[in-house]
Scaffold this motif. Structure first.
Motif, PDB file in Angstrom:
ATOM      1  N   VAL A 289     -45.147   2.122 -50.229  1.00  0.00           N
ATOM      2  CA  VAL A 289     -44.865   3.480 -50.681  1.00  0.00           C
ATOM      3  C   VAL A 289     -44.662   4.362 -49.457  1.00  0.00           C
ATOM      4  O   VAL A 289     -45.332   4.198 -48.437  1.00  0.00           O
ATOM      5  N   TRP A 290     -43.737   5.285 -49.582  1.00  0.00           N
ATOM      6  CA  TRP A 290     -43.498   6.206 -48.480  1.00  0.00           C
ATOM      7  C   TRP A 290     -44.415   7.398 -48.639  1.00  0.00           C
ATOM      8  O   TRP A 290     -44.464   8.029 -49.684  1.00  0.00           O
ATOM      9  N   THR A 291     -45.177   7.698 -47.605  1.00  0.00           N
ATOM     10  CA  THR A 291     -46.116   8.799 -47.667  1.00  0.00           C
ATOM     11  C   THR A 291     -45.924   9.701 -46.467  1.00  0.00           C
ATOM     12  O   THR A 291     -45.150   9.386 -45.556  1.00  0.00           O
ATOM     13  N   ASP A 292     -46.660  10.821 -46.454  1.00  0.00           N
ATOM     14  CA  ASP A 292     -46.584  11.711 -45.310  1.00  0.00           C
ATOM     15  C   ASP A 292     -47.292  11.121 -44.103  1.00  0.00           C
ATOM     16  O   ASP A 292     -47.265  11.683 -43.015  1.00  0.00           O
ATOM     17  N   HIS A 293     -47.916   9.984 -44.301  1.00  0.00           N
ATOM     18  CA  HIS A 293     -48.528   9.259 -43.179  1.00  0.00           C
ATOM     19  C   HIS A 293     -47.615   8.111 -42.761  1.00  0.00           C
ATOM     20  O   HIS A 293     -48.000   7.279 -41.933  1.00  0.00           O
ATOM     21  N   GLY A 294     -46.434   8.024 -43.362  1.00  0.00           N
ATOM     22  CA  GLY A 294     -45.511   6.945 -43.066  1.00  0.00           C
ATOM     23  C   GLY A 294     -45.467   5.941 -44.203  1.00  0.00           C
ATOM     24  O   GLY A 294     -46.007   6.162 -45.282  1.00  0.00           O
ATOM     25  N   LEU A 295     -44.838   4.815 -43.968  1.00  0.00           N
ATOM     26  CA  LEU A 295     -44.714   3.766 -44.971  1.00  0.00           C
ATOM     27  C   LEU A 295     -46.020   2.990 -45.036  1.00  0.00           C
ATOM     28  O   LEU A 295     -46.499   2.468 -44.030  1.00  0.00           O
ATOM     29  N   LEU A 296     -46.609   2.918 -46.226  1.00  0.00           N
ATOM     30  CA  LEU A 296     -47.894   2.240 -46.394  1.00  0.00           C
ATOM     31  C   LEU A 296     -47.788   1.142 -47.440  1.00  0.00           C
ATOM     32  O   LEU A 296     -47.032   1.248 -48.398  1.00  0.00           O
ATOM     33  N   PRO A 297     -48.566   0.074 -47.252  1.00  0.00           N
ATOM     34  CA  PRO A 297     -48.599  -0.980 -48.271  1.00  0.00           C
ATOM     35  C   PRO A 297     -49.430  -0.550 -49.467  1.00  0.00           C
ATOM     36  O   PRO A 297     -50.291   0.322 -49.367  1.00  0.00           O
ATOM     37  N   VAL A 298     -49.173  -1.152 -50.593  1.00  0.00           N
ATOM     38  CA  VAL A 298     -49.938  -0.915 -51.821  1.00  0.00           C
ATOM     39  C   VAL A 298     -51.022  -2.004 -51.923  1.00  0.00           C
ATOM     40  O   VAL A 298     -50.734  -3.166 -51.656  1.00  0.00           O
ATOM     41  N   PRO A 299     -52.242  -1.597 -52.315  1.00  0.00           N
ATOM     42  CA  PRO A 299     -52.756  -0.263 -52.591  1.00  0.00           C
ATOM     43  C   PRO A 299     -52.851   0.582 -51.327  1.00  0.00           C
ATOM     44  O   PRO A 299     -53.041   0.048 -50.229  1.00  0.00           O
TER      45      PRO A 299
END
Length: 384
Positions: A289-299
């Motif tokens: 998922v793209w977040t304001d912290h960058g691209l993160l894995p799920v969960p």
């Protein structure tokens, strides 16, 4: 308006949450209401307003019958919490340039230029709202009125708009808008400050509950709710490197909708005479998922920490994004702790006689499976 009443059952019951499609706080509460009948909702809202006096006038709750699954038609209850603050968005939590702490271990929005009006997409909301097709952009329209219907999209205090786009904007000391886009479209936009509403941390939420009259918020409900908020605070503190749990301003938990989902679920279970609780394995979700912290894995990081020690499984075939919201993960972790210690089959219900069933809906409507959470209540439990 006359005072709502509720007559709790004399028997003790067991509750099993079947989370095959995921879980969010609003889905859990709506499943409880569905199992009890709609007359429980006015009583829950009355007790929350009279017990949590600081929240009086901040929110309202509505519930409606919806149908989920594009290949069929499964009826369920969909719950929405409306906040008078409209859950404004908050800036992203960051360290100061010298790596020192801003407010509560994060940059102070007042000195950093990250004001309440800053358009930031926040993730980590509290709803498994998997909405039919929600376009999550930087100004994501997932404002509250929380569509906690789990559009699976789960809108967990962290706005997991599960449909894949976690934008964790944890801006402490400002408004929190968590909008995770994932198949569980949990979209909570929390604005807690000034005219946008209060920003609450763990000590404030704990105080809110501890000072509540036992007449409206029973001791068991207080204990379980505080424990869930503490789990959330610990996960957030570990994720963002805060000095302690008390230093964290919950982007999602401090918002009124997340408080309503958490305390409301515990109160509803209490009203249903539930004494023991279990849950199915929780679907991990997959993808990024793209977040304001960058691209993160799920969960996402905070959710993953909350799932520690919980039985998990893959999500439904073909679904990407986060399926369990932080609020739901924290609630289920706390509520099932005793049962989990005595069970030889993690994620499985005990042998018991089914008496009631409640179905809570997420916001999203998936093509090949219903975005629902099932609550199964019964008695005559036999441990195996």
């Amino acid at each position: 308006m006359s005072k709502p009443t509720w007559n709790p059952p004399q028997e003790d019951y067991h509750a099993h949450f079947d989370c095959f499609s995921g879980a969010a706080g609003d889905m859990m509460l709506s499943a409880c209401i569905d199992a009890a009948g709609d007359n429980l909702l006015p009583y829950i809202q009355y007790c929350l307003e009279e017990g949590l006096v600081d929240l009086k006038g901040e929110f309202s709750i509505s519930i409606e019958r919806v149908w989920r699954s594009k290949t069929g038609s499964i009826a369920a209850k969909y719950l929405s919490v409306q906040s008078r603050y409209n859950h404004a968005k908050a800036p992203v939590p960051r360290r100061n340039q010298d790596n020192s702490s801003g407010v509560d271990g994060f940059i102070d929005p007042e000195t950093s230029g990250l004001s309440h009006g800053h358009k930031v997409q926040q993730i980590i909301t509290e709803k498994n709202d998997m909405s039919e097709s929600i376009d999550v952009t930087e100004e994501n329209n997932l404002g509250h009125g929380h569509s906690h219907g789990h559009s699976h999209g789960h809108s967990h205090g962290h706005d997991h708009s599960h449909g894949n786009s976690h934008s964790h904007d944890h801006s402490h000391s400002s408004s929190h808008d968590h909008s995770h886009t994932s198949p569980h479209d949990h979209s909570h936009s929390h604005a807690h400050d000034g005219n946008n509403g209060p920003l609450r941390n763990l000590p404030q939420i704990r105080n809110l509950l501890e000072k509540a009259s036992d007449q409206y918020i029973p001791v068991w409900v207080k204990e379980k709710s505080i424990a869930a908020f503490t789990e959330l605070a610990h996960a957030e503190a570990m994720t963002h490197g805060a000095a302690s749990c008390d230093d964290v301003h919950f982007h999602e938990v401090g918002a009124v909708d997340s408080i309503v989902d958490t305390v409301g679920t515990c109160l509803a279970l209490y009203c249903l005479g539930v004494k023991t609780i279990s849950c199915s394995r929780l679907p991990m979700g997959e993808g990024t998922v793209w977040t304001d912290h960058g691209l993160l894995p799920v969960p996402a990081p905070a959710t993953l920490r909350l799932l520690t020690g919980m039985p998990t499984c893959p999500g439904p075939p073909g679904i990407t994004g986060e399926l369990v919201t932080p609020t739901a993960a924290a609630l289920l972790k706390v509520l099932t702790k005793t049962m989990a210690l005595n069970s030889r089959l993690p994620g499985r219900p005990p042998c018991f006689t089914i008496r009631k069933i409640g179905i809570g809906a997420g916001t999203k409507n998936f093509a090949k499976h219903p975005n629902i959470l099932r609550l199964i209540i019964g008695d005559g439990v036999l441990m195996t």
